[in-house]
Design a protein around this motif. Structure first.
Motif, PDB file in Angstrom:
ATOM      1  N   ASP A  99       0.842  -1.194   0.000  1.00  0.00           N
ATOM      2  CA  ASP A  99       0.000   0.000   0.000  1.00  0.00           C
ATOM      3  C   ASP A  99       0.877   1.243   0.000  1.00  0.00           C
ATOM      4  OD1 ASP A  99      -3.031   0.940   0.699  1.00  0.00           O
ATOM      5  OD2 ASP A  99      -1.538   2.259   1.635  1.00  0.00           O
ATOM      6  N   ALA A 100       0.662   2.121  -0.976  1.00  0.00           N
ATOM      7  CA  ALA A 100       1.519   3.299  -1.129  1.00  0.00           C
ATOM      8  C   ALA A 100       1.381   4.256   0.047  1.00  0.00           C
ATOM      9  CB  ALA A 100       1.186   4.020  -2.434  1.00  0.00           C
ATOM     10  N   GLY A 101       0.242   4.201   0.713  1.00  0.00           N
ATOM     11  CA  GLY A 101       0.045   5.110   1.827  1.00  0.00           C
ATOM     12  C   GLY A 101       0.551   4.547   3.140  1.00  0.00           C
ATOM     13  N   SER A 102       0.041   3.398   3.514  1.00  0.00           N
ATOM     14  CA  SER A 102       0.329   2.856   4.845  1.00  0.00           C
ATOM     15  C   SER A 102       1.586   1.996   4.900  1.00  0.00           C
ATOM     16  CB  SER A 102      -0.859   2.005   5.308  1.00  0.00           C
ATOM     17  OG  SER A 102      -0.960   0.823   4.524  1.00  0.00           O
ATOM     18  N   GLY A 103       2.044   1.496   3.739  1.00  0.00           N
ATOM     19  CA  GLY A 103       3.180   0.595   3.742  1.00  0.00           C
ATOM     20  C   GLY A 103       2.811  -0.855   4.009  1.00  0.00           C
ATOM     21  N   LYS A 121       4.441  -0.115  -5.179  1.00  0.00           N
ATOM     22  CA  LYS A 121       3.788   0.722  -4.183  1.00  0.00           C
ATOM     23  C   LYS A 121       2.573   1.310  -4.868  1.00  0.00           C
ATOM     24  CE  LYS A 121       7.903   1.773  -1.480  1.00  0.00           C
ATOM     25  NZ  LYS A 121       8.604   2.772  -0.654  1.00  0.00           N
ATOM     26  N   ALA A 122       1.405   0.900  -4.403  1.00  0.00           N
ATOM     27  CA  ALA A 122       0.191   1.164  -5.174  1.00  0.00           C
ATOM     28  C   ALA A 122      -0.975   1.578  -4.299  1.00  0.00           C
ATOM     29  CB  ALA A 122      -0.187  -0.095  -5.951  1.00  0.00           C
ATOM     30  N   SER A 123      -1.923   2.235  -4.963  1.00  0.00           N
ATOM     31  CA  SER A 123      -3.228   2.472  -4.359  1.00  0.00           C
ATOM     32  C   SER A 123      -4.188   1.475  -4.981  1.00  0.00           C
ATOM     33  CB  SER A 123      -3.710   3.886  -4.654  1.00  0.00           C
ATOM     34  OG  SER A 123      -2.793   4.834  -4.161  1.00  0.00           O
ATOM     35  N   ARG A 150      -8.410  -7.268   3.244  1.00  0.00           N
ATOM     36  CA  ARG A 150      -7.621  -6.193   2.665  1.00  0.00           C
ATOM     37  C   ARG A 150      -6.255  -6.705   2.201  1.00  0.00           C
ATOM     38  NH1 ARG A 150      -6.771  -1.216   1.302  1.00  0.00           N
ATOM     39  NH2 ARG A 150      -4.843  -0.177   1.875  1.00  0.00           N
ATOM     40  N   SER A 151      -5.587  -7.478   3.028  1.00  0.00           N
ATOM     41  CA  SER A 151      -4.282  -8.064   2.705  1.00  0.00           C
ATOM     42  C   SER A 151      -4.391  -9.587   2.739  1.00  0.00           C
ATOM     43  CB  SER A 151      -3.241  -7.610   3.735  1.00  0.00           C
ATOM     44  OG  SER A 151      -2.104  -8.463   3.714  1.00  0.00           O
ATOM     45  N   SER A 204       9.168   0.912  10.609  1.00  0.00           N
ATOM     46  CA  SER A 204       8.787   1.819   9.519  1.00  0.00           C
ATOM     47  C   SER A 204       7.905   1.171   8.461  1.00  0.00           C
ATOM     48  CB  SER A 204      10.054   2.333   8.831  1.00  0.00           C
ATOM     49  OG  SER A 204      10.713   1.286   8.136  1.00  0.00           O
ATOM     50  N   GLY A 205       7.882  -0.159   8.396  1.00  0.00           N
ATOM     51  CA  GLY A 205       7.131  -0.838   7.344  1.00  0.00           C
ATOM     52  C   GLY A 205       7.886  -0.953   6.031  1.00  0.00           C
TER      53      GLY A 205
END
Lengths: 151, 151
Positions: A38-42, A102-104, A117-118, B41-42
């Protein structure tokens, strides 16, 4: 798309790690490992594989294309669920046999076909030698936005 | 360690995704994919592979054990560099052929043998069809704590 051999530079072991030329190291099945983060949360959402054409399409389109080892077919993430990937950044590792997308994720945000989700919705206990009955724990905090429509 | 077949429960496709029993799906080389992610940090630090015994040792010890496909040998991350892993959480994916080690890394913190903190120190440009000359970019923000001693 053209033939896989012409999509990327040929391997050059001396330059693969220290150079700036993309020269993926496909395994004997013609695949590299692809991790979707996830590009936002990692958060790591899924792991899949790409052949040369799937990697080329991902680079060209900014969507996530993969190769299904079980179905022996190309697939575009989200083509049935609507949960497509928008690749914000693509990274490759030292020996060029693994990439990170790294994606949305669009749609309901479920990256796993189980609706979670994962794909990594279970934990393995650590600190004692495993036995054949070792029990996993479901992560109670893992969202399951795709549970309703079962994809 | 006992023989690999007795370390884990036998595969049961009907229960692998929805159940709570660890039953890894080893590929024809006897391996699963293992992703090391920084527990704080992920950041994804490296990708490697585990055979049954490497997975069992990781579970038992909370350190990171892997199987080197090139050297055909088990290795403990950090055994030469001192950059050992302390696994804070171990996760497994839906079909049980990939694991995430959420870990802290000791020593100078370089996960990659090139000295970079992460093996993913280069980015691939996205948005145009690749050509054989496609240029990668080194991430200027990627720390290289292991550069001085060249491991």
């Amino acid at each position: 798309m053209t033939d896989a051999p012409s999509l990327f530079a040929p391997r050059d072991e001396a330059r693969a790690e220290s150079g700036t030329t993309l020269m993926p190291k496909f395994d004997r099945d013609g695949l590299v490992t692809a991790i979707v983060q996830d590009a936002g949360s990692g958060e790591i959402l899924m792991v899949a594989h790409m052949n040369a054409e799937a990697l080329a399409r991902t680079i060209a389109t900014g969507e996530g294309w993969f190769w299904s080892r079980s179905r022996k077919a190309m697939w575009r993430k989200g083509e049935s669920s609507g949960n497509t990937l928008a690749v914000r950044e693509l990274r490759i590792d030292c020996d060029q046999d693994a990439v990170i997308l790294k994606a949305s994720i669009a749609g309901d945000g479920a990256a796993c076909h189980t609706g979670y989700r994962s794909c990594f919705y279970r934990t393995v206990p650590v600190g004692a030698a495993p036995t054949p009955g070792l029990a996993l724990s479901f992560d109670p905090a893992m969202p399951r936005p795709g549970a309703a429509h079962g994809h």
